[in-house]
Design a protein around this motif. Structure first.
Motif, PDB file in Angstrom:
ATOM      1  N   ASP B 104       1.610 -10.292   1.999  1.00  0.00           N
ATOM      2  CA  ASP B 104       1.930  -9.201   1.063  1.00  0.00           C
ATOM      3  C   ASP B 104       1.163  -7.925   1.374  1.00  0.00           C
ATOM      4  OD1 ASP B 104       3.742 -10.718  -0.284  1.00  0.00           O
ATOM      5  OD2 ASP B 104       2.311 -11.422  -1.807  1.00  0.00           O
ATOM      6  N   CYS B 105      -0.005  -8.072   1.998  1.00  0.00           N
ATOM      7  CA  CYS B 105      -0.845  -6.898   2.260  1.00  0.00           C
ATOM      8  C   CYS B 105      -0.743  -6.388   3.699  1.00  0.00           C
ATOM      9  CB  CYS B 105      -2.303  -7.217   1.921  1.00  0.00           C
ATOM     10  SG  CYS B 105      -2.557  -7.483   0.166  1.00  0.00           S
ATOM     11  N   LEU B 106       0.154  -6.945   4.469  1.00  0.00           N
ATOM     12  CA  LEU B 106       0.270  -6.483   5.861  1.00  0.00           C
ATOM     13  C   LEU B 106       0.742  -5.023   5.890  1.00  0.00           C
ATOM     14  CD1 LEU B 106       2.077  -9.481   7.637  1.00  0.00           C
ATOM     15  CD2 LEU B 106      -0.328  -8.829   7.825  1.00  0.00           C
ATOM     16  N   PRO B 107       0.178  -4.228   6.784  1.00  0.00           N
ATOM     17  CA  PRO B 107       0.623  -2.836   6.882  1.00  0.00           C
ATOM     18  C   PRO B 107       1.989  -2.746   7.565  1.00  0.00           C
ATOM     19  CG  PRO B 107      -1.035  -3.300   8.551  1.00  0.00           C
ATOM     20  CD  PRO B 107      -0.911  -4.542   7.724  1.00  0.00           C
ATOM     21  N   GLU B 108       2.865  -1.895   7.007  1.00  0.00           N
ATOM     22  CA  GLU B 108       4.188  -1.673   7.620  1.00  0.00           C
ATOM     23  C   GLU B 108       4.203  -0.376   8.415  1.00  0.00           C
ATOM     24  OE1 GLU B 108       7.470  -2.498   4.746  1.00  0.00           O
ATOM     25  OE2 GLU B 108       5.838  -3.334   3.537  1.00  0.00           O
ATOM     26  N   GLY B 109       3.101   0.339   8.391  1.00  0.00           N
ATOM     27  CA  GLY B 109       3.012   1.594   9.139  1.00  0.00           C
ATOM     28  C   GLY B 109       1.553   1.980   9.267  1.00  0.00           C
ATOM     29  N   GLY B 110       1.329   3.201   9.737  1.00  0.00           N
ATOM     30  CA  GLY B 110      -0.045   3.680   9.858  1.00  0.00           C
ATOM     31  C   GLY B 110      -0.722   3.258  11.154  1.00  0.00           C
ATOM     32  N   PHE B 111       0.080   2.752  12.110  1.00  0.00           N
ATOM     33  CA  PHE B 111      -0.505   2.322  13.390  1.00  0.00           C
ATOM     34  C   PHE B 111      -0.559   3.458  14.409  1.00  0.00           C
ATOM     35  CE2 PHE B 111       2.252  -1.283  11.947  1.00  0.00           C
ATOM     36  CZ  PHE B 111       1.257  -2.136  11.543  1.00  0.00           C
ATOM     37  N   GLY B 112       0.266   4.471  14.190  1.00  0.00           N
ATOM     38  CA  GLY B 112       0.549   5.464  15.220  1.00  0.00           C
ATOM     39  C   GLY B 112      -0.677   6.075  15.875  1.00  0.00           C
ATOM     40  N   LEU B 113      -1.596   6.604  15.080  1.00  0.00           N
ATOM     41  CA  LEU B 113      -2.753   7.292  15.662  1.00  0.00           C
ATOM     42  C   LEU B 113      -3.626   6.334  16.457  1.00  0.00           C
ATOM     43  CD1 LEU B 113      -3.750   9.731  12.767  1.00  0.00           C
ATOM     44  CD2 LEU B 113      -2.647  10.297  14.929  1.00  0.00           C
ATOM     45  N   ASN B 114      -3.766   5.135  15.930  1.00  0.00           N
ATOM     46  CA  ASN B 114      -4.563   4.125  16.633  1.00  0.00           C
ATOM     47  C   ASN B 114      -3.932   3.784  17.987  1.00  0.00           C
ATOM     48  OD1 ASN B 114      -5.477   1.232  17.186  1.00  0.00           O
ATOM     49  ND2 ASN B 114      -6.851   1.890  15.545  1.00  0.00           N
ATOM     50  N   VAL B 115      -2.614   3.665  17.995  1.00  0.00           N
ATOM     51  CA  VAL B 115      -1.906   3.348  19.249  1.00  0.00           C
ATOM     52  C   VAL B 115      -2.058   4.498  20.245  1.00  0.00           C
ATOM     53  CG1 VAL B 115       0.399   3.008  20.252  1.00  0.00           C
ATOM     54  CG2 VAL B 115      -0.262   1.760  18.182  1.00  0.00           C
ATOM     55  N   ILE B 116      -1.913   5.724  19.764  1.00  0.00           N
ATOM     56  CA  ILE B 116      -2.043   6.900  20.644  1.00  0.00           C
ATOM     57  C   ILE B 116      -3.416   6.882  21.319  1.00  0.00           C
ATOM     58  CG2 ILE B 116      -2.213   9.432  20.694  1.00  0.00           C
ATOM     59  CD1 ILE B 116      -0.290   9.343  18.172  1.00  0.00           C
ATOM     60  N   ASN B 117      -4.445   6.652  20.512  1.00  0.00           N
ATOM     61  CA  ASN B 117      -5.810   6.659  21.036  1.00  0.00           C
ATOM     62  C   ASN B 117      -6.051   5.522  22.034  1.00  0.00           C
ATOM     63  OD1 ASN B 117      -8.452   7.983  20.834  1.00  0.00           O
ATOM     64  ND2 ASN B 117      -9.123   5.967  20.129  1.00  0.00           N
ATOM     65  N   SER B 118      -5.438   4.370  21.751  1.00  0.00           N
ATOM     66  CA  SER B 118      -5.622   3.218  22.647  1.00  0.00           C
ATOM     67  C   SER B 118      -4.921   3.425  23.983  1.00  0.00           C
ATOM     68  CB  SER B 118      -5.048   1.944  22.002  1.00  0.00           C
ATOM     69  OG  SER B 118      -5.729   1.668  20.818  1.00  0.00           O
ATOM     70  N   CYS B 119      -3.827   4.166  23.962  1.00  0.00           N
ATOM     71  CA  CYS B 119      -3.003   4.299  25.172  1.00  0.00           C
ATOM     72  C   CYS B 119      -3.423   5.462  26.072  1.00  0.00           C
ATOM     73  CB  CYS B 119      -1.537   4.473  24.788  1.00  0.00           C
ATOM     74  SG  CYS B 119      -0.796   2.968  24.116  1.00  0.00           S
ATOM     75  N   MET B 120      -4.182   6.411  25.521  1.00  0.00           N
ATOM     76  CA  MET B 120      -4.566   7.580  26.320  1.00  0.00           C
ATOM     77  C   MET B 120      -6.077   7.586  26.545  1.00  0.00           C
ATOM     78  SD  MET B 120      -1.603   8.905  26.896  1.00  0.00           S
ATOM     79  CE  MET B 120      -1.841  10.528  27.617  1.00  0.00           C
ATOM     80  N   ASP B 121      -6.530   8.363  27.531  1.00  0.00           N
ATOM     81  CA  ASP B 121      -7.967   8.463  27.797  1.00  0.00           C
ATOM     82  C   ASP B 121      -8.629   9.506  26.906  1.00  0.00           C
ATOM     83  OD1 ASP B 121      -8.016   6.510  29.854  1.00  0.00           O
ATOM     84  OD2 ASP B 121      -7.111   7.958  31.217  1.00  0.00           O
ATOM     85  N   GLU B 122      -7.907  10.564  26.606  1.00  0.00           N
ATOM     86  CA  GLU B 122      -8.448  11.590  25.696  1.00  0.00           C
ATOM     87  C   GLU B 122      -7.347  12.039  24.747  1.00  0.00           C
ATOM     88  OE1 GLU B 122     -11.663  13.637  28.802  1.00  0.00           O
ATOM     89  OE2 GLU B 122     -10.092  14.879  27.907  1.00  0.00           O
ATOM     90  N   VAL B 123      -7.711  12.191  23.480  1.00  0.00           N
ATOM     91  CA  VAL B 123      -6.761  12.670  22.475  1.00  0.00           C
ATOM     92  C   VAL B 123      -7.470  13.720  21.622  1.00  0.00           C
ATOM     93  CG1 VAL B 123      -5.295  12.052  20.514  1.00  0.00           C
ATOM     94  CG2 VAL B 123      -5.606  10.413  22.376  1.00  0.00           C
TER      95      VAL B 123
END
Lengths: 112, 144
Positions: B104-123
């Motif tokens: 019931d408490c799983l997030p359905e969104g809000g991942f975007g910024l974390n994913v961007i940071n994980s995938c790039m070297d500098e943000v």
């Protein structure tokens, strides 16, 4: 949106015949799967082997489906290509969904 | 240096172009895995522009400037929408902390910024002249 469905022994197998599960597709996907859940399906196997790319909207709509099913619901997913599997890991959703290599494994997992 | 600029209307169906363009420009400089990470980060950034800066309006513009040099791909993504709440920038580096068993408490969104940071070297993000500017860098790792 192209989705093939097959129901066998109480398990709904759902094959998404699209290259991308992204923000463009997410709402329609959620609505379509939501209808299937509303009609009583609680064990779902997703075949994502045609999908080359998933974004966080796509991950989010799978979470929505899981929530819609309630406590008796179970989703297993198979056929993830490397970039799609990476996205499950990045969002840590590999801990939420059972990810399998083959349909056979996914069917076993959803029934276990 | 090779520079390319792309301007899209803020429609979800245009978002794949942003990743495809990066792959076309940088295909010779990065491995397939790294290109996938770049695509992922760019898509998430542009999705954020559409969803948050433009609140889903489809008739606004987003400009994506790519600059490929020997050692990096630098991408600047600019929109003229609503500014980002500085508190949101914390999500770039925050742990995705949730209980996978608590459905019931799983997030359905809000991942975007974390994913961007994980995938790039500098943000980096800055608000300037009424525009949001996202700067994303991926360094070329020499093949050994």
């Amino acid at each position: 949106m192209q989705i093939q469905t097959k129901a066998v022994n109480g398990v709904l197998t759902l094959s998404l015949d699209e290259k991308r599960l992204d923000s463009k597709l997410a709402v329609g996907f959620k609505d379509k799967v939501g209808e299937l859940i509303a009609s009583g399906n609680r064990l779902i196997v997703f075949n994502l082997s045609a999908v080359d790319f998933i974004d966080s909207s796509g991950i989010g709509c799978l979470v929505t489906c899981l929530k819609l099913m309630g406590p008796k619901g179970k989703i297993t997913i198979w056929g993830l290509k490397p970039p799609v599997e990476s996205m499950f890991k990045l969002t840590r959703m590999d801990r939420v969904f059972t990810l399998c290599s083959t349909e056979e494994q996914a069917l076993q997992a959803v029934n276990s | 240096m090779n520079q390319v600029s792309l301007t899209i209307d803020s429609r979800p169906e245009n978002v794949p172009l942003v990743g495809a363009c990066a792959k076309e420009i940088a295909g010779q400089s990065f491995s397939i895995d790294k290109l996938s990470e770049i695509e992922q980060a760019l898509v998430e950034t542009v999705n954020n522009c559409i969803e948050h800066a433009y609140c889903g309006s489809e008739d606004r513009q987003i400009t994506i400037k790519y600059a490929l040099s020997k050692d990096r791909l630098f991408v600047e993504i600019t929109d003229q929408g609503k500014g980002l709440d500085p508190q949101c920038l914390k999500k770039l580096t925050a742990e995705l902390d949730y209980n996978p068993s608590d459905i019931d408490c799983l997030p359905e969104g809000g991942f975007g910024l974390n994913v961007i940071n994980s995938c790039m070297d500098e943000v980096n993000y800055r608000r300037e002249d009424g525009k949001n500017h996202w700067s994303l860098t991926k360094f070329v790792v020499p093949l050994t």
